[in-house]
Design a protein around this motif. Sequence first.
Motif, short mmCIF file in Angstrom:
data_model
loop_
_atom_site.label_atom_id
_atom_site.label_comp_id
_atom_site.label_asym_id
_atom_site.label_seq_id
_atom_site.Cartn_x
_atom_site.Cartn_y
_atom_site.Cartn_z
N SER A 33 -45.70 -82.38 102.64
CA SER A 33 -44.53 -83.61 102.82
C SER A 33 -43.69 -83.43 103.88
CB SER A 33 -44.18 -84.17 101.11
OG SER A 33 -43.20 -83.17 100.87
N ILE A 34 -43.14 -82.22 103.95
CA ILE A 34 -41.84 -81.58 104.74
C ILE A 34 -42.62 -81.69 105.96
CG2 ILE A 34 -40.24 -80.62 103.14
CD1 ILE A 34 -41.29 -78.04 104.49
N SER B 197 -48.04 -79.37 97.93
CA SER B 197 -47.98 -80.63 98.44
C SER B 197 -46.39 -80.94 99.05
CB SER B 197 -48.02 -81.77 97.16
OG SER B 197 -46.73 -81.80 96.54
N TYR B 198 -45.65 -80.10 98.60
CA TYR B 198 -44.29 -79.96 99.30
C TYR B 198 -44.19 -79.72 100.76
CZ TYR B 198 -39.30 -78.33 100.42
OH TYR B 198 -38.34 -78.20 101.36
N ILE C 135 -47.88 -77.92 93.60
CA ILE C 135 -46.63 -78.70 93.83
C ILE C 135 -46.15 -78.19 95.06
CG2 ILE C 135 -44.47 -79.28 93.37
CD1 ILE C 135 -45.31 -79.54 90.40
N LEU C 136 -46.05 -76.85 95.36
CA LEU C 136 -45.47 -76.21 96.79
C LEU C 136 -46.30 -76.68 97.69
CD1 LEU C 136 -44.11 -73.05 95.41
CD2 LEU C 136 -42.89 -74.83 95.85
N PHE D 215 -48.89 -71.99 86.31
CA PHE D 215 -48.43 -71.46 87.42
C PHE D 215 -49.33 -72.10 88.52
CE2 PHE D 215 -46.77 -68.10 84.95
CZ PHE D 215 -45.50 -68.12 85.47
N ILE E 111 -46.09 -68.41 99.58
CA ILE E 111 -45.66 -68.21 98.09
C ILE E 111 -46.34 -69.28 97.23
CG2 ILE E 111 -43.53 -69.13 96.61
CD1 ILE E 111 -41.81 -67.97 98.55
N LEU F 98 -50.45 -75.26 88.82
CA LEU F 98 -49.63 -76.46 89.25
C LEU F 98 -48.58 -76.25 90.19
CD1 LEU F 98 -49.84 -79.49 88.55
CD2 LEU F 98 -48.34 -79.18 86.51
N LEU F 99 -47.71 -75.28 89.70
CA LEU F 99 -46.50 -74.85 90.61
C LEU F 99 -46.98 -74.60 91.99
CD1 LEU F 99 -43.48 -74.30 90.74
CD2 LEU F 99 -43.76 -71.88 89.83
N PHE G 290 -48.64 -68.30 93.60
CA PHE G 290 -48.84 -68.87 92.55
C PHE G 290 -50.09 -69.27 92.28
CE2 PHE G 290 -44.23 -69.66 92.88
CZ PHE G 290 -43.80 -69.09 91.80
#
Lengths: 211, 485
Positions: B182-183, B178-179, B175-176, B169, B209, B171-172, B213
């Motif tokens: 990136s946006i 980093s998302y 990733i979010l 979780f 969110i 890592l999830l 996590f």
Amino acid sequence: MKEIILFGILVSTYFMVIAKRMPALIRSFGYQSFFLFLATFAIAWGEDQPELYIICGLLFIIKVSLIPYLLYRITNKIKAGQDLGLIINSQLSLFCALGFTYLAWIFSARLFSSLNQSLVSMPAVAFFMVLTGLFLMVSRITALAQVVGLLVMENGLFLLASTVSGGMPFFVEIAIFFDVFVSVVIMGFFVYRINKLFTHIDVGKLSNLKG
Amino acid sequence: MPIFFILGIPFALALSALLIKNRKVLGLLNCLGYLAVLSFSVVLLKQIVLSAGTRSYPGFIYLDTLSVFFILVTSIVALAVALYSIGYLEKDIEEGRISERKARIYYLLFNLFCCSMLVVPAVNNLGILWVAIEMTTLISAFLVGFYNTKKSVEAAWKYIIICSVGIIFALLGTILFSYAFSISGLSKSLNWSDIAPVAHILDKDILKIAFIFILVGYGTKAGLAPMHTWLPDAHSQAPAPISALLSGVLLKMAIYAILRFGIITIKGVGFAYFSNLMILLGVVSLVISSGFILVQKDLKRLLAYSSIEHIGIIAIGFGLGTPLAVAGAALHVFNHAVAKSLMFFGAGNIVRVYKKHNLNAIRGVIKALPFTGIAVLIGVFVLTGFPPFSLFVSEMMIIISAFTNGAYLTGALLLLFLAVVFGGFIYHFGKMLFGNLPKGMVRVDEPLSTKIAFIFLFFPICALGIALLFVNKDLLWVAQRLLPR
């Protein structure tokens, strides 16, 4: 093309949910990883990034070949572990999985509202895999099935990372691959030990430690 | 430059465990090695705090006050553990619990474990941070299952599975994050030094969110209730020096990771969000652990639940977020690491002599093991926050800032449950330390290395408690650098 690959991932995950025996579960995991490999390959092809091809190669070597091979080996060596020990039977599990699909779709449509509709399906499948992996871990009592559940969650995250953030930085991706591989080896080792000490790998019966 | 020595020495020691056959030489080498690590980390702390800056080397490494502080805590506990391990392994071999070869494996794993824990605060890349934390789980799982008994393997399995799921979780969440980065239209990166300065322009909803996590993921590893279930099992089954490392340092590494992401979240979505979540989890940990402490029957599990309690206090301290509270929480990280190592060492000695963990069966420790008994007695007062020890200071700082900031409920709950835990500890340890010796027990003397480890740990507890009364202002100055508001 992308939709077909995603569909493949989805179906192989459903197969895992209804599997009753270890070999079937591992085989479906192999299919799932293979479709994941295809998805990554499609992205690599589309964006023409040489780094992504290396990741594709690693994905194929580690997740499509090595890990299923290792899991088969462990299953054969410990004969006790053939049966998965379903807490929730396969029909009910399938209904749960369908529910997860819907939840994952809603969640990712809300979360990634800035992406356009056709792109949302990829994170949706990814979240679905994470949820299903967790479900497999909770609802199957053998230790090996838990390892597979963990791998499914990890696959889901891999898909999520490669779609929403354009992949992690290259060396992070490599490190994570290494890490996943090592963790499977170590967990396999512990499954052996549990089998040797307890003569079963039924995690539900591991209840010496309480309070 | 010192950072390369800090990371290199444990790794070199791990290699030496493969090459050197003589266990005694190995033990001595480890002590010297960790003494060097400790001195390098003091030098590093001085450099970073005085220059009041950050230091990043091309590639992976990024250091600021927060990370250097955690490196210092790790190296203190690691040195104490290296000292204590000599005597502990010696006895284990005498009693035939492990073989000479296994003792070398112990040193190999111990050094790899320390190495991975020292990497955690030093890395810049949040993905590598995740990998390093997962590495700590994988390596320490072997150490938890070291004795290869039914119970220890069960504990190791629960540990590895629960922490691996938790960390997925995390890592999830990563990733979010980093998302979100990136946006925002900037280049793709996972480096903390790239993300933190622009945190305020990141998408708020995704950050929220993602942080949930992260909190669930690393919170599992930190032992925050209700994700703490692996902790009592792993802590009670591991060899005593490893329990000290797990409780003293490993949990803090997860707290460090939460803080790193927390800083981004604070900048992105405001302080209240971070604060509420941390205080909520902190209070829940405090409540759950105090209940288990009262009814506990197993000595090492008692200490494990006390770790959950202290992690809860630390979470509350960081959640309150005023300079005083942050200083208190950081100090508490240090104090708890030292005090809990001391207690686990003591518990290790007691369990060795009495051959059981059961609190009701252990009586008259002070008569059987005078040195350990007195050390544990003082340890109990340290751990429950008795003045003049430094845990009292750090707990007071957190409680005072709770009341001065209007978080009356948090402050009151903190006081109430600290009192409950105090009662529980005095009850259990009072029965255990005093009372009559069981029949057939004789007085035993501890190995020299154990005594040195105890005295080494006492020094920071007592000296710091007194020194802190004079340097409060400097401490706040440092704390303002830890967490930006």
